[in-house]
Scaffold this motif. Structure first.
Motif, mmCIF file in Angstrom:
data_model
loop_
_atom_site.group_PDB
_atom_site.id
_atom_site.type_symbol
_atom_site.label_atom_id
_atom_site.label_comp_id
_atom_site.label_asym_id
_atom_site.label_seq_id
_atom_site.Cartn_x
_atom_site.Cartn_y
_atom_site.Cartn_z
ATOM 1 N N VAL A 240 0.878 -1.161 0.000
ATOM 2 C CA VAL A 240 0.000 0.000 0.000
ATOM 3 C C VAL A 240 0.920 1.216 0.000
ATOM 4 N N LEU A 241 0.908 1.954 -1.107
ATOM 5 C CA LEU A 241 1.864 3.050 -1.266
ATOM 6 C C LEU A 241 1.217 4.379 -0.876
ATOM 7 N N ILE B 130 7.498 9.384 8.357
ATOM 8 C CA ILE B 130 7.650 7.956 8.672
ATOM 9 C C ILE B 130 6.724 7.570 9.820
ATOM 10 N N GLU B 131 6.557 8.494 10.791
ATOM 11 C CA GLU B 131 5.673 8.214 11.918
ATOM 12 C C GLU B 131 4.233 8.017 11.439
ATOM 13 N N GLU B 132 3.817 8.887 10.546
ATOM 14 C CA GLU B 132 2.461 8.747 10.009
ATOM 15 C C GLU B 132 2.286 7.391 9.334
ATOM 16 N N LEU B 133 3.293 7.034 8.546
ATOM 17 C CA LEU B 133 3.227 5.743 7.843
ATOM 18 C C LEU B 133 3.100 4.589 8.828
ATOM 19 N N LYS B 134 3.958 4.629 9.866
ATOM 20 C CA LYS B 134 3.998 3.496 10.798
ATOM 21 C C LYS B 134 2.772 3.457 11.709
ATOM 22 N N SER B 135 2.119 4.593 11.946
ATOM 23 C CA SER B 135 0.918 4.544 12.792
ATOM 24 C C SER B 135 -0.330 4.498 11.897
ATOM 25 N N LYS B 136 -0.648 5.635 11.263
ATOM 26 C CA LYS B 136 -1.866 5.715 10.448
ATOM 27 C C LYS B 136 -1.846 4.703 9.298
ATOM 28 N N PHE C 45 -0.173 1.988 8.858
ATOM 29 C CA PHE C 45 -0.219 0.610 9.357
ATOM 30 C C PHE C 45 -1.625 0.275 9.867
ATOM 31 N N LYS C 46 -2.246 1.225 10.601
ATOM 32 C CA LYS C 46 -3.593 0.997 11.143
ATOM 33 C C LYS C 46 -4.605 0.693 10.052
ATOM 34 N N LEU C 47 -4.507 1.416 8.963
ATOM 35 C CA LEU C 47 -5.445 1.210 7.852
ATOM 36 C C LEU C 47 -5.298 -0.205 7.286
ATOM 37 N N VAL D 35 1.942 -4.672 3.098
ATOM 38 C CA VAL D 35 3.033 -3.840 3.593
ATOM 39 C C VAL D 35 2.775 -2.368 3.294
ATOM 40 N N PRO D 36 2.757 -1.526 4.314
ATOM 41 C CA PRO D 36 2.639 -0.093 4.057
ATOM 42 C C PRO D 36 4.004 0.461 3.627
ATOM 43 N N ALA D 37 4.016 1.300 2.570
ATOM 44 C CA ALA D 37 5.280 1.868 2.090
ATOM 45 C C ALA D 37 5.010 3.250 1.489
#
Lengths: 466, 466
Positions: free
Chosen positions: B70-71, B78-84, B86-88, B121-123
């Protein structure tokens, strides 16, 4: 006890008493009379002489080995000496009682009278020691040299040094010991005057050792060394300079003498002389057998042979045996030979372990060397476990061993190591050393040999560090 | 069977069928729909993409590992990616059914749908591959490169090479295998066009190996090698040249691949691909245990950890264990680690022998070196048997060993080798490998591992010589 105190104590115990002198010289007179009677009966002109340590007055109390030489005219041929000269000696021996015929390079006769063992040796009466015809012809010159050269004090120093060498097991030039002859000890004292000086020198020895007993110049040693390429210590015979008095001393005897000398000077003690020490009991020895692999290989010879021949052949057999075992990956820690000098011969071997793993690990080439890898794989695949590639990119294999048991090799491979003439056709018996075997060997007179093999530490070694 | 014939047979068995494609892509659509629904509900703009070997069309039939990325916008932190971000992904996974949370460098989600295992995988949606922010951001560039670069024929060659590497055990870049990643195989084919050309090259490899996947000049390698000092094979990533695609390949994997390549070219066979070979039965394996010393050391971890962490720590423990044993004179022939990637970890060690002689033979200095002799005697006298002087004039001793049994060292010395963070406080259990233990391990899924350890010969090895 001060050092000189120790030496005085030793001397007291080894110097023959007046009674012992009289007894021994009395025996000599009996022998000389018998020989002179026979010579007279046959009208032969020959000189009967006393030789060796008794003649030199360097013998130790209790050592009753006497050398009696019958010196025949220099004009005789060697054949005459060996037939006629020898026959006359035998005739005298018959009159004296029990005797034995002996042959080394030379025939002679051994008689026993009371507690004295006397060798009666026919030899030539030679005028110049460098023109000797048989090895024994040199002996009278040695006697003359020593008697002229040594003072009474020096004779005592000879006695001390002999006793010291006996105590540490390096006295005797025979193949059995490969140590220092009595004459070598005498020449050492002639050179250095006292036992202590000899020990001081010896403690610094590093083979090859050169002892200038006759004031030679540097150029002498090159030719001398060439004549004795296998010697580790060189000491010219004062009566025949191109002869090395210490030709047969082994590296081991030299090393033991050197080490013991150093330890004695540091920490003098009666134990170096084999005095004040009882020796271990057979039970002490047996206790040390646990957790070791000691194997005994025994031969019973078909005939009795001169001791030097037996010891020599036995040592060759032993050396070959050790090499064979090492070829099969057995680690031989120690080995030793012994014979009762009759027909019984034995070899002791100590190994790390009496058996090896069934598989042997072979490390092969890196796979980047294709030709070598190919031949490694061809050789090992199917012979056990593997071939496989290890972390370093190299080939490995576990292949079955031919022999995993020392007894099996020694039994099946005896033709491969019984390489000396008198051992070749004899099947040895191979045994693990056990308490029973020790008792058995002890009955043959081998207890001291086994004890030393099992305990390994010479009793004086402790003096090297205290 | 001709070579191309063999490769055709292999290809037939590994190329996914039309039905398998439809099935797998159907699963992808289900996943993509679920994610897109969640993204829409939250009003997030992101691209759902298929990555990895299914996207590259280089996957093997039966390998149902799917990578869904999920791009998210490059503007996110990076924090947004790893929290928001990832949550999605987790929210979508919940809708899909059972899922697992996973963390490597990066958090992701694993779901299982029918027989497909999919990692979601979120990226970041990055425009320039040299500006990636997390390791996974590179993946979409790999997909683009491979899809553009490889022809259909080359994709089949990738499949063959992957299958070959799987067959010989060098496929996979994880710590477990330290072999070649799927992407490395693809880049190799992009460089050499066919599996055969790759094998031809590999059969000549000798580390360090340089593969010029992007036409660099000579000067490039120096800096590249500096960046990867521990690599044995260097192949720049075409989408990010300063990254070594083969950074984790071990010497062992490289060597196995090189050797197997040579053997295959000489003697092509299905066995290289793990085909037409049943594998040994548990009984065949048990039969090969006799007369060997194989020891098993088992750990039960307190928590589940990422596989690369467990394998890495386990290998460190194993290496330390081997060094410890070798310090105590044990000869370690082979060692291997295994984990079920849950909490069970095990190490197998093969030794020459499980026990050593009670006494260790020490060879000391020549007695002519007094200082060294003195310290040797001081050290060894009274610690076992000896000291004594050998035939060469050197000192020897037999001293008692501290450990004579491998099990004892491994049990008493575990603090000395359990040197990795998650192993430090765990007491391992130490067992001799027996038939019962094999049955037990087999129940844990370790039969293949033990079989390979016991048999050691890779099945294809025989093709290197016939």
């Amino acid at each position: 006890m001060t050092t000189s105190g120790i030496e005085e104590v030793v001397l007291k115990s080894i110097k023959p008493s007046r009674e012992e002198y009289e007894h021994v010289l009395g025996v000599y007179r009996v022998i000389a009379d018998a020989i002179n009677t026979v010579l007279r009966e046959h009208g032969v002109e020959a000189e009967v002489t006393l030789q060796g340590s008794i003649a030199h007055d360097t013998w130790l109390s209790g050592d009753r080995d006497m050398d009696v030489f019958v010196l025949y005219p220099e004009s005789w041929s060697i054949e005459e000496l060996k037939s006629k000269g020898f026959k006359l000696v035998v005739e005298a021996a018959e009159k004296l009682g029990r005797y034995e015929l002996r042959y080394a390079e030379h025939p002679y006769v051994r008689v026993r009278i009371s507690d004295v063992e006397a060798d009666i040796v026919p030899a030539f009466n030679i005028s110049d020691p460098t023109h000797i015809r048989t090895a024994v012809d040199r002996t009278p010159f040695h006697t003359r040299y020593i008697r002229e050269r040594l003072t009474d004090e020096m004779r005592d120093q000879v006695r001390l040094l002999k006793k010291f060498m006996k105590g540490i097991g390096v006295y005797g030039a025979e193949v059995k010991t490969k140590g220092f002859s009595g004459y070598a000890v005498e020449v050492l004292i002639a050179r250095y005057n006292s036992m202590r000086r000899v020990l001081e020198e010896a403690s610094k020895w590093s083979p090859p050792v050169y002892i200038d007993s006759i004031s030679v110049d540097e150029s002498f040693w090159k030719g001398f060394r060439k004549k004795y390429p296998d010697s580790v210590i060189y000491m010219p015979d004062p009566v025949d300079p191109m002869r090395n008095v210490t030709a047969n001393v082994s590296v081991k005897s030299l090393a033991i003498f050197s080490l013991a000398s150093r330890c004695y000077l540091m920490n003098p003690s009666l134990v170096f002389y084999g005095l004040e020490y009882e020796g271990p009991s057979i039970d002490d020895v047996k206790k040390k057998l646990a957790d070791r692999c000691i194997v005994l290989v025994e031969y019973m010879l078909e005939e009795r042979l001169p001791p030097d021949v037996v010891w020599g052949e036995l040592n060759r057999v032993r050396d070959t045996m050790v090499k064979l075992l090492e070829n099969f990956d057995f680690h031989v820690i120690d080995s030793s030979s012994w014979t009762d000098e009759d027909r019984y011969c034995a070899i002791l071997l100590e190994l790390d372990s009496c058996s090896l793993p069934v598989y042997k690990h072979y490390k092969g080439p890196s796979v980047k060397h294709w030709e070598r890898s190919h031949s490694f794989i061809s050789k090992h695949l199917g012979r056990g476990i593997g071939v496989w590639v290890d972390e370093k990119g190299s080939l490995n294999a576990l292949s079955l061993r031919k022999y995993i048991n020392v007894k099996q090799i020694l039994e099946e491979g005896s033709r491969g190591y019984s390489v000396a003439p008198h051992f070749r056709d004899i099947k040895p018996s191979v045994k693990a050393l056990s308490e029973e075997v020790i008792t058995e060997l002890s009955g043959r007179g081998a207890l001291r040999w086994i004890s030393e093999f099992i305990l390994k530490t010479p009793i004086w070694m402790v003096k090297c560090i205290s």
